[in-house]
Design an enzyme around this catalytic site. Structure first.
Site, short mmCIF file in Angstrom:
data_model
loop_
_atom_site.label_atom_id
_atom_site.label_comp_id
_atom_site.label_asym_id
_atom_site.label_seq_id
_atom_site.Cartn_x
_atom_site.Cartn_y
_atom_site.Cartn_z
N HIS A 1 1.18 -1.18 0.30
CA HIS A 1 0.11 -0.40 0.23
C HIS A 1 0.60 1.28 0.27
O HIS A 1 1.19 1.20 0.92
CB HIS A 1 -0.88 0.07 1.34
N ARG B 1 -0.54 -0.70 -4.23
CA ARG B 1 -1.72 -0.10 -4.47
C ARG B 1 -1.98 1.66 -4.07
O ARG B 1 -0.98 1.59 -3.58
CB ARG B 1 -2.64 -1.06 -3.49
N TYR C 1 -10.49 7.85 3.54
CA TYR C 1 -10.65 5.93 3.97
C TYR C 1 -9.73 5.65 3.33
O TYR C 1 -9.41 6.26 2.02
CB TYR C 1 -12.27 5.73 3.51
N ASP D 1 -8.04 1.57 -4.68
CA ASP D 1 -9.66 1.29 -3.91
C ASP D 1 -10.06 2.01 -3.86
O ASP D 1 -9.81 3.33 -3.21
CB ASP D 1 -8.54 0.47 -2.75
N HIS E 1 -12.95 1.87 -2.66
CA HIS E 1 -13.35 1.65 -1.18
C HIS E 1 -15.71 2.23 -0.94
O HIS E 1 -15.83 2.69 -0.33
CB HIS E 1 -13.40 2.52 -0.09
N GLU F 1 -10.44 -2.00 -7.26
CA GLU F 1 -11.10 -2.38 -6.36
C GLU F 1 -12.31 -1.32 -5.76
O GLU F 1 -12.75 -0.36 -5.06
CB GLU F 1 -9.77 -2.42 -5.14
N GLU G 1 -13.91 -8.02 -0.50
CA GLU G 1 -12.84 -8.16 1.25
C GLU G 1 -14.28 -8.15 1.86
O GLU G 1 -14.56 -9.14 2.95
CB GLU G 1 -12.67 -7.28 0.82
N ARG H 1 -12.04 -10.96 -4.12
CA ARG H 1 -11.42 -10.31 -3.31
C ARG H 1 -11.20 -11.27 -1.79
O ARG H 1 -10.91 -10.97 -0.75
CB ARG H 1 -11.08 -9.08 -2.96
N ASP I 1 -5.76 -6.25 9.93
CA ASP I 1 -6.92 -6.23 10.35
C ASP I 1 -6.46 -8.21 10.25
O ASP I 1 -8.50 -8.50 11.27
CB ASP I 1 -8.53 -6.03 10.43
N GLU J 1 -2.83 -9.52 -1.52
CA GLU J 1 -2.68 -8.27 -0.89
C GLU J 1 -2.12 -8.27 0.46
O GLU J 1 -1.75 -9.23 1.69
CB GLU J 1 -3.68 -7.34 -0.47
N TRP K 1 -18.47 3.95 3.13
CA TRP K 1 -17.99 3.90 3.26
C TRP K 1 -16.34 3.64 2.03
O TRP K 1 -15.59 4.04 1.98
CB TRP K 1 -17.34 3.51 4.55
O1 EZ4 Z 1 -11.03 -1.36 4.60
O2 EZ4 Z 1 -9.39 -3.98 5.90
O3 EZ4 Z 1 -8.49 -3.47 0.44
N1 EZ4 Z 1 -7.71 -3.09 1.36
C1 EZ4 Z 1 -9.34 -2.77 2.37
C2 EZ4 Z 1 -8.64 -2.71 3.97
C3 EZ4 Z 1 -10.78 -2.84 5.30
C4 EZ4 Z 1 -10.12 -2.86 5.56
C5 EZ4 Z 1 -11.64 -2.91 6.64
O4 EZ4 Z 1 -11.39 -3.65 8.16
O5 EZ4 Z 1 -10.12 -1.70 1.98
O6 EZ4 Z 1 -8.96 -1.36 4.57
CO CO Z 2 -10.38 -2.74 -0.13
#
Ligand code: EZ4
Ligand code: CO
Length: 402
Positions: free
Chosen positions: A122, A147, A159, A210, A212, A236, A262, A283, A316, A339, A402
């Site tokens: 990242h 990414r 975010y 990403d 999101h 993504e 994800e 994913r 996480d 990832e 989000w």
């Molecule tokens: O938002 O893992 O691609 N990765 C992501 C992450 C997710 C978090 C959520 O818990 O989008 O940052």
């Molecule tokens: Co993501």
């Protein structure tokens, strides 16, 4: 051999993790990740109250049957809490099976299909010039894929962007932080970022972005089109994915590849996306999509429809999940990318593991089982701290995805 005991371990070595440890009457044990970011204690209670009592006395070798028992037997199927709990059991049982067989889990899954697991890192920074430095750092470490996320001029916070290097932590407060979103600012800025990145790094570095889940299908179509000159490896989560048929609209307009999944818990969440070939990468992960057993089923379906894997691997997802993911990634025919957001030293110390990064690849451990453990004494030193993922509002205050 019988399951004698199962323990749920909650620990916070810089962030919260939930781990299930299944111990057999012969002393062999296995571990499984059960972390659901921002909802950790729901899974811990699901396991402790409802699953663990049903496991005691069972034969740990019966991985498939135990999976079906927990999935069908609960009556209430699917959902992230349930599927994360099942994933933890499944992962721990694969770990036990590997240890009993004396083989790393990837050997039980059919053996190696490639030499290593290609990962992406990242690069995130508040502005374009700083993100270029971050990308250079990854390239210097041997990464083949990065990414790229930046702050958006006109928006105070975004975010997925932080000042931390190598990782960011979105779950930053007990009561969710609130971000403010503007699609107009975003769609104007992102193509400028990638134009600059391609100019600097040339055509071969794999670049990802990403979204999101923050656009509508027609907005995502515009973004995909405007990014075509910079040939991304993937765009993504362009839109929230409850409406799988919504991706048809994006697909009609752009050749920018799409990665989704994800937040998915089961094969039913991506069945249409895969069978209609509406995405290029799926994913889903070991921890959130029912463990190795169910994720392999998803990847097999994807393989029939030219869809490759691109598993989630943010911080996480604990080192236990990462270890399990690598065994699957190494063995399946349709692996795409993995990832890889590095964990902190404290997290790595609580979860000793044998997987290693080298020249853009991750390699799973060659030890029997998953090759990852939990240091329970150390884990006990870091008690749970409530942390939620942020929410997103439009500039007029309306709740947004989000
Ligand atoms: O938002 O893992 O691609 N990765 C992501 C992450 C997710 C978090 C959520 O818990 O989008 O940052
Ligand atoms: Co993501």
């Amino acid at each position: 051999m019988k399951i004698a005991e199962a323990r749920v371990i909650v620990t916070c070595p810089d962030r919260n993790f939930v781990t299930l440890k299944i111990v057999t009457d012969e002393g062999v044990y296995g571990v499984g990740d059960a972390t659901l970011n921002g909802r950790e204690l729901a899974v811990a209670a699901y396991l402790t109250e409802h699953v663990v009592p049903q496991l005691i006395g069972r034969d740990p070798a019966r991985i498939e049957d135990i999976w079906q028992y927990l999935y069908k037997g609960a009556y209430w199927r699917r959902g992230p809490v349930t599927m994360t709990a099942i994933a933890a059991v499944d992962t721990a049982l694969w770990d036990i099976k590997g240890k009993v067989a004396g083989l790393p889990v990837y050997q039980l899954l059919g053996g190696r299909s490639r030499e290593g697991v290609t990962v992406y890192g990242h690069a995130n920074a508040l502005d374009v010039e700083s993100v270029l430095t971050e990308i250079s750092d990854y390239v210097a470490l041997g990464y083949r894929a990065v990414r790229v996320q930046t702050g958006i001029p006109g928006l105070e916070s975004t975010y997925g962007v932080s000042k931390d290097r190598m990782f960011y932590e979105p779950a930053d407060a007990a009561i969710p932080t609130e971000n403010v979103w503007s699609t107009a600012h975003y769609l104007d800025h992102v193509p400028q970022v990638f134009a600059r990145v391609r100019e600097e790094f040339g055509p071969t570095l794999k670049l990802l972005h990403d979204v999101h889940h923050r656009l509508t299908p027609i907005e995502a179509a515009r973004l995909g089109k405007s990014l075509e000159p910079y040939h991304l490896t993937w765009m993504e989560d362009p839109v929230p994915a409850e409406l799988q048929e919504g991706f048809r609209l994006i697909r009609q307009h752009t050749t920018t590849p799409i990665a989704v999944g994800e937040v998915f818990s089961s094969i039913w969440d991506c069945q249409q996306l895969i069978t209609e070939q509406l995405i290029d990468y799926i994913r889903t992960t070991v921890v959130h999509a029912g463990g190795i057993t169910h994720l392999r089923r998803i990847f097999d379906l994807a393989n029939l429809y030219h869809v490759r894997s691109g598993s989630h691997g943010a911080t996480d997802l604990s080192p236990v999940c990462m270890a399990a993911a690598l065994h699957l990634d190494l063995s399946i025919p349709n692996f795409g990318l993995q990832e890889y957001m590095r964990h902190t030293e404290r997290t790595d110390a609580v979860f000793p593991h044998g997987y290693r990064f080298e020249g853009g690849y991750l390699h799973p451990s060659e030890e029997p089982g998953l090759g990852v453990d939990i240091d329970e004494e150390l884990a006990a030193r870091y008690p749970y701290r409530a942390a939620s993922l942020p929410v997103n509002r439009l500039q007029d205050g309306t709740m947004h995805s989000w």
